[in-house]
Design an enzyme around this catalytic site. Structure first.
Site, mmCIF file in Angstrom:
data_model
loop_
_atom_site.group_PDB
_atom_site.id
_atom_site.type_symbol
_atom_site.label_atom_id
_atom_site.label_comp_id
_atom_site.label_asym_id
_atom_site.label_seq_id
_atom_site.Cartn_x
_atom_site.Cartn_y
_atom_site.Cartn_z
ATOM 1 N N LYS A 194 0.873 -1.174 0.000
ATOM 2 C CA LYS A 194 0.000 0.000 0.000
ATOM 3 C C LYS A 194 0.917 1.234 0.000
ATOM 4 O O LYS A 194 0.693 2.195 0.748
ATOM 5 C CB LYS A 194 -0.900 -0.059 1.241
ATOM 6 N N ASP A 227 -4.733 -3.716 -2.514
ATOM 7 C CA ASP A 227 -6.185 -3.889 -2.684
ATOM 8 C C ASP A 227 -6.486 -4.434 -4.078
ATOM 9 O O ASP A 227 -7.374 -5.279 -4.253
ATOM 10 C CB ASP A 227 -6.960 -2.586 -2.398
#
Ligand code: NAI
Length: 496
Positions: A194, A227
Site C-alpha cells: 500500500k 487492494d
C-alpha cells in the site's frame, strides 16, 4: 510416546536410514484437532521414507494451565534450539491463562521472519475456481508491521498502533521471496504493498524489493497495490506465482488464497528464519471437531512435505505429496470437502498410506534447496551523508477549535527556535484552514518548524514541550529531520 511429560524421542522406523544420520525434528501435537492431524502427518512422513528422528514436546493449552504464561515451556524451547526444525499442531490461546499467543511467542522467539503459504488447486476438491490451475505462494513478512504489538491509548478516546517496517526486514523478505521463486523454478514475483498511501513504511518494502530484483534478472518482477492484488486474486488468480507482502497484508491475502483452493483444511505454511524453521497448518485448533475423527489432515501433511523439502529430502516430499493428491483424485476426502461421501481422518490417512509410491495427474515441481538470505543489521544500514533537524510534531489532547489551539500554541512558541506551521487531526490539516469540513476529535498533531536555526540546540525541544505542556496534555513527540536534503517524514493531507 508421550507429549505430556516433557520430551520423548522416537525414531522413524520405516526408513532404511533410521539411524543417527536422520535429522531431529521437534514435533508439537498442539490443541484441539492438532494431535489427530499431526499424528497423521508423522505417520505418513515415516511411511513415505522421510528420515526423521521425532522429538515430542509440549506447547499450548495444557502448558498455560500449568501456569506458564508464554504457553511454551523451557524444555520445548531447548528442544527447538537444538533440533532447529519444528512440525507443529495448532495452539489455542486460552482466555484467562495469560494474554500472549504461544504461536506468536514461538515465531518471535526464533525470529522466523518469513511465512511461506503456498496454495494449489487440489484434484477432487471442487471450488468456484476449479480448472483455473491456481498454483501460487504468498510470502508474508512475519515479525514486523502492525504485529509488533506496540499500541497505546493516546487519549481516553484515541488508540494508536505503530506500524514498524525496517530496511533489514524488508530486504530479508524481498530476497527470501526471490530466492524462493528460484528454488521452485517459478519465474514471476509480485510485491503487493500500500505504498501509494504509506509511502515510508509500505514504500520501504516496495523500494527494497525493486532494488533486490536487480540481482534476479531471470525473474519477472512487478508491483501491485495490495487492494488490487485482492481483486486480481479473485478475478484472475492464475496470473500470480509468488506474492511477497507485509505482515498484515499477507495475513489477509493468504486466508483469501486458501479459500480459492478449498479452504483452511488444505493450507500449509512454513515459518522460516536463519536459525529455526517451524512448519504448521494455517488453520487453528477447530475445537468443535477435536477427537471426532473428522478433521482434514492435509494442511499439516503438506506442511510436513514443506519440512521434508527444507531438510532436502525432496524425494520423500514428492512421494508424500503425490500420494495425497492421488487419494483426493480418487475421490477420497474428509467432511470439509462438500461432495460425495467423506471418510474420517484415520481412514483418509490409511488411504494415503496405501497410495505411497503412486502418482497423481499433477506432476511435482522441480525444486532446489532454498537459500535464505543472511543480511546483518550492518549490511542493511543506510548512512545519509547529511541529517538536519527541521522541526517537531507534538501530539496533544485538546477539546478546543483548531484556530484557538493554533493561537495559543503560536504564542507559547514565541522565544523558542520553533514556529507553528500546521495542525492536523487524524492526518488532515485543520489549521491553517483549507476550507474543508474535517470533523475534529480530541487528538491533534501540531507541526512546529525550526525558524531560528542560530538559536536551535538539542535541548530546544524540551523547552518547547515544557511550554506546550503548560496549556495542553502532550502525549507524544516526533523529531523531524531531513536526510540528504529530503524530508524523512510525510506531509499531512492538505499540507503545502
Ligand atoms: P480454526 O482454523 O480453528 O477454525 C475455523 C473453521 O475452519 C472451523 O470451524 C472449522 O470448520 C474449519 N477448519 C479448520 N481447520 C480444519 C481442518 N483441518 N479440518 C476441517 N475443518 C477445519 O480457527 P478459529 O476457530 O478462529 O480458532 C480456534 C483456535 O485456534 C483459537 O484458540 C485460535 O487462537 C487458535 N489458532 C491457532 C493457530 C495456530 O496455531 N497457528 C492459527 C489460528 C487459530
Amino acid at each position: 510416546m508421550s507429549h505430556n511429560t516433557g520430551i520423548v524421542i522416537r525414531m522413524s522406523t520405516n526408513s532404511p536410514e533410521s539411524s543417527s544420520s536422520a535429522p531431529r525434528v521437534t514435533v508439537i501435537p498442539g490443541d484441539g484437532i492438532g494431535p489427530e492431524v499431526v499424528a497423521s502427518a508423522v505417520r505418513l512422513v515415516d511411511a513415505a521414507g522421510g528420515r526423521i528422528a521425532w522429538e515430542y514436546a509440549d506447547a499450548g493449552a495444557e502448558v498455560f494451565k500449568r501456569g506458564i504464561p508464554s504457553g511454551v515451556p523451557e524444555e520445548t524451547i531447548a528442544s527447538i534450539s537444538s533440533t532447529r526444525t519444528v512440525l507443529k499442531g495448532p495452539l489455542e490461546t486460552p482466555v484467562g491463562f495469560g494474554e500472549k499467543s504461544a504461536n506468536v511467542t514461538l515465531r518471535k522467539l526464533f525470529e522466523t521472519f518469513a511465512n511461506i503459504r503456498p496454495v494449489r488447486e487440489m484434484p477432487g476438491v471442487p471450488t468456484a475456481f476449479s480448472g483455473r490451475g491456481i498454483d501460487l505462494v504468498i510470502v508474508r513478512e512475519n515479525v514486523e508491521d502492525l504485529y509488533a504489538g506496540i499500541e497505546h491509548m493516546q487519549t481516553p478516546d484515541v488508540a494508536q498502533c505503530l506500524k514498524i517496517i525496517s530496511r533489514l526486514g524488508s530486504q530479508r523478505i524481498a530476497r527470501t521471496a526471490l530466492e524462493f521463486a528460484r528454488s521452485e523454478n517459478r519465474t514471476n514475483v509480485a510485491v503487493a504493498t500500500k505504498a501509494n498511501i504509506m509511502k515510508l513504511t509500505e514504500g520501504m518494502l516496495k523500494r527494497e524489493f525493486a532494488d533486490a530484483a536487480v540481482d534476479y534478472p531471470d525473474l519477472e518482477t512487478w508491483h501491485v497495490i495490495v487492494d488490487n492484488a485482492a481483486h486480481q486474486l479473485v478475478k484472475a488468480p492464475e496470473q500470480f506465482e509468488v506474492i511477497v507482502t507485509t505482515n498484515m497484508n499477507g495475513d489477509i491475502l493468504s486466508d483469501l488464497t486458501s479459500a480459492l483452493v478449498g479452504g483452511l483444511g488444505f493450507a500449509p505454511s512454513a515459518n522460516l528464519g536463519t536459525e529455526v524453521a517451524i512448519f504448521e497448518a494455517v488453520h487453528g485448533s477447530a475445537p468443535k471437531y477435536a477427537g471426532q475423527d473428522v478433521a482434514n489432515p492435509c494442511a499439516v501433511i503438506f506442511s510436513a512435505v514443506m519440512m521434508l523439502r527444507h531438510l532436502e529430502q525432496f524425494e520423500a516430499g514428492d512421494r508424500l505429496e503425490q500420494a495425497v493428491l492421488r487419494t483426493l483424485e480418487d475421490g477420497i476426502h474428509t467432511k470439509d470437502v462438500r461432495v460425495g461421501d467423506p471418510v474420517g481422518t484415520q481412514a483418509f490417512t490409511e488411504a494415503i498410506e496405501a497410495r505411497i509410491g503412486q502418482v497423481s495427474s499433477l506432476a511435482p515441481r522441480k525444486r532446489q534447496p532454498l537459500k535464505l538470505p543472511r543480511i546483518s543489521r550492518e549490511d542493511a544500514r543506510v548512512e545519509p551523508a547529511s541529517r538536519t533537524k527541521v522541526g517537531a510534531d507534538v501530539f496533544i489532547e485538546a477539546y478546543e477549535e483548531p484556530d484557538r489551539i493554533a493561537a495559543r500554541l503560536a504564542e507559547l512558541a514565541v522565544g523558542t527556535p520553533y514556529t507553528l506551521k500546521m495542525i492536523s487531526c487524524r492526518g488532515t490539516v485543520v489549521w491553517p484552514s483549507t476550507g474543508g469540513s474535517t470533523s475534529c476529535i480530541d487528538h491533534f498533531r501540531c507541526r512546529f518548524v525550526i525558524t531560528d536555526t542560530a538559536k536551535w540546540h538539542q535541548e530546544s525541544i524540551l523547552e518547547l514541550l515544557q511550554r506546550v505542556g503548560r496549556v495542553y496534555r502532550w502525549m507524544h513527540v516526533e523529531k523531524l529531520e531531513n536526510m540528504d536534503g529530503e524530508p524523512s517524514f510525510t506531509k499531512a493531507q492538505g499540507e503545502n
